[in-house]
Design a protein around this motif. Structure first.
Motif, mmCIF file in Angstrom:
data_model
loop_
_atom_site.group_PDB
_atom_site.id
_atom_site.type_symbol
_atom_site.label_atom_id
_atom_site.label_comp_id
_atom_site.label_asym_id
_atom_site.label_seq_id
_atom_site.Cartn_x
_atom_site.Cartn_y
_atom_site.Cartn_z
ATOM 1 N N ILE A 145 0.977 -1.244 -0.062
ATOM 2 C CA ILE A 145 -0.043 0.075 0.274
ATOM 3 C C ILE A 145 0.984 1.333 0.050
ATOM 4 O O ILE A 145 1.465 1.459 1.007
ATOM 5 C CB ILE A 145 -0.795 0.081 1.342
ATOM 6 N N HIS A 146 0.745 2.106 -1.050
ATOM 7 C CA HIS A 146 1.576 3.348 -1.288
ATOM 8 C C HIS A 146 0.768 4.447 -0.990
ATOM 9 O O HIS A 146 -0.410 4.602 -1.464
ATOM 10 C CB HIS A 146 2.132 3.320 -2.623
ATOM 11 N N VAL A 147 1.188 5.285 0.069
ATOM 12 C CA VAL A 147 0.341 6.453 0.554
ATOM 13 C C VAL A 147 1.329 7.596 -0.007
ATOM 14 O O VAL A 147 2.414 7.766 0.785
ATOM 15 C CB VAL A 147 -0.169 6.367 1.971
ATOM 16 N N GLU A 148 0.683 8.868 -0.594
ATOM 17 C CA GLU A 148 1.618 10.034 -1.008
ATOM 18 C C GLU A 148 0.742 11.088 -0.884
ATOM 19 O O GLU A 148 -0.528 10.829 -1.126
ATOM 20 C CB GLU A 148 2.013 9.844 -2.601
ATOM 21 N N LYS A 149 1.429 12.176 -0.366
ATOM 22 C CA LYS A 149 0.626 13.605 -0.401
ATOM 23 C C LYS A 149 1.704 14.925 -0.515
ATOM 24 O O LYS A 149 2.733 14.516 -0.155
ATOM 25 C CB LYS A 149 -0.173 13.341 0.966
ATOM 26 N N LEU A 176 5.071 13.391 1.857
ATOM 27 C CA LEU A 176 4.812 12.419 2.456
ATOM 28 C C LEU A 176 4.787 11.176 1.326
ATOM 29 O O LEU A 176 4.003 11.247 0.456
ATOM 30 C CB LEU A 176 3.457 12.383 3.145
ATOM 31 N N HIS A 177 5.392 10.247 1.567
ATOM 32 C CA HIS A 177 5.441 8.963 1.018
ATOM 33 C C HIS A 177 5.801 7.758 1.827
ATOM 34 O O HIS A 177 6.880 7.650 2.219
ATOM 35 C CB HIS A 177 6.498 8.959 -0.459
ATOM 36 N N THR A 178 4.985 6.975 1.974
ATOM 37 C CA THR A 178 5.263 5.984 2.846
ATOM 38 C C THR A 178 4.461 4.657 2.329
ATOM 39 O O THR A 178 3.551 4.906 1.315
ATOM 40 C CB THR A 178 4.665 6.024 4.485
ATOM 41 N N HIS A 179 4.860 3.540 2.908
ATOM 42 C CA HIS A 179 4.120 2.263 2.389
ATOM 43 C C HIS A 179 4.112 1.189 3.362
ATOM 44 O O HIS A 179 4.749 1.180 4.515
ATOM 45 C CB HIS A 179 4.930 1.740 1.194
ATOM 46 N N GLN A 180 3.280 0.203 3.161
ATOM 47 C CA GLN A 180 2.942 -0.745 4.128
ATOM 48 C C GLN A 180 2.739 -1.971 3.343
ATOM 49 O O GLN A 180 1.925 -1.868 2.590
ATOM 50 C CB GLN A 180 1.969 -0.476 5.422
#
Length: 244
Positions: free
Chosen positions: A224-228, A233-237
């Motif tokens: 799961i990639h989350v960007e903003k 902000l760029h993180t993943h799980q």
């Protein structure tokens, strides 16, 4: 006289329908109220000491005794990727508990994941074990972002091959729903080099939904990639799912 009686009947009917409408509106408002979770974690503990983790779930003044899922996630400071998950016991009074022990000194984060009545929330607290010092130093990778951002994947159980599956990702930052983020699901079959990137659309505050049809049975990895904010902000799980 008959005309007067007819007018009175119409007026009474209008008043009755109006009262019913207000009553229904009130019930809808109750159903739409957000759930609240009070997470209770001791501030300090000693290594090897049994610790109770407790979450009390409410909706307005009502205790939520029928939560769909309550889990406690625990990780040591700087080691979010090595977190462990505990299922909570439903005590039938709106409280959900689990017990754990901490093997070594350090600062740990306890985050509770609560899914109830179509909503999801995941507050967290820290607990200091022993001296709180780990004696470890080094690079923490993405910990700066991941320590602020919480990601939770909701999926159907079981997942059936060849059938469209709904996937919902809940994202929070600093305890609040993260809105207007770019969320993408990178889906890879175990042992397969080919991967698919599936965008998720924001369906509610901090909730992003996508649909995907897994082509065959087996184990899959979902990253799961989350960007903003243009890369700030760029993180993943990563999540592992089994498809039947």
């Amino acid at each position: 006289m008959k005309k007067f009686a007819g007018i009175m009947a119409v007026l009474l009917a209008i008043l009755f329908l109006g009262a019913c409408g207000k009553e229904e509106e009130g019930h809808d408002g109750d159903r739409g109220e957000m759930i609240d979770v009070a997470l209770e974690v001791p501030e300090k503990s000693d290594p090897g000491e049994k610790v109770e983790l407790r979450a009390v779930v409410t909706q307005g003044k009502e205790k939520v005794k029928d939560a769909d899922e309550v889990k406690f996630e625990i990780w040591k400071e700087g080691a979010k990727d090595d977190s462990s998950m505990l299922d909570a016991k439903n005590n039938g009074d709106g409280s959900y508990t689990a017990e754990t022990t901490f093997a070594a000194d350090g600062v740990y984060t306890v985050q509770v994941h609560v899914t109830a009545r179509g909503m999801h929330t995941m507050p967290k607290k820290n607990i200091t074990v022993g001296s709180g010092e780990t004696g470890e130093a080094g690079h923490q990778g993405h910990e700066g972002d991941e320590g602020q951002v919480a990601i939770h994947l909701m999926k159907e159980d079981p997942i059936t091959a060849g059938k469209e599956t709904d996937l919902t990702v809940h994202v929070q930052k600093d305890g609040a729903p993260l809105e207007k983020a770019k969320v993408t699901l990178e889906i890879t079959g175990t042992g397969a080099s080919q991967k698919e990137m599936v965008p998720a659309a924001e369906a509610a505050k901090g909730a992003y939904k996508a649909s995907y049809t897994f082509p065959e049975k087996g184990n899959y990895r979902i990253t799961i990639h989350v960007e903003k904010e243009e890369g700030k902000l760029h993180t993943h799980q990563e999540e592992e799912v089994a498809v039947r």
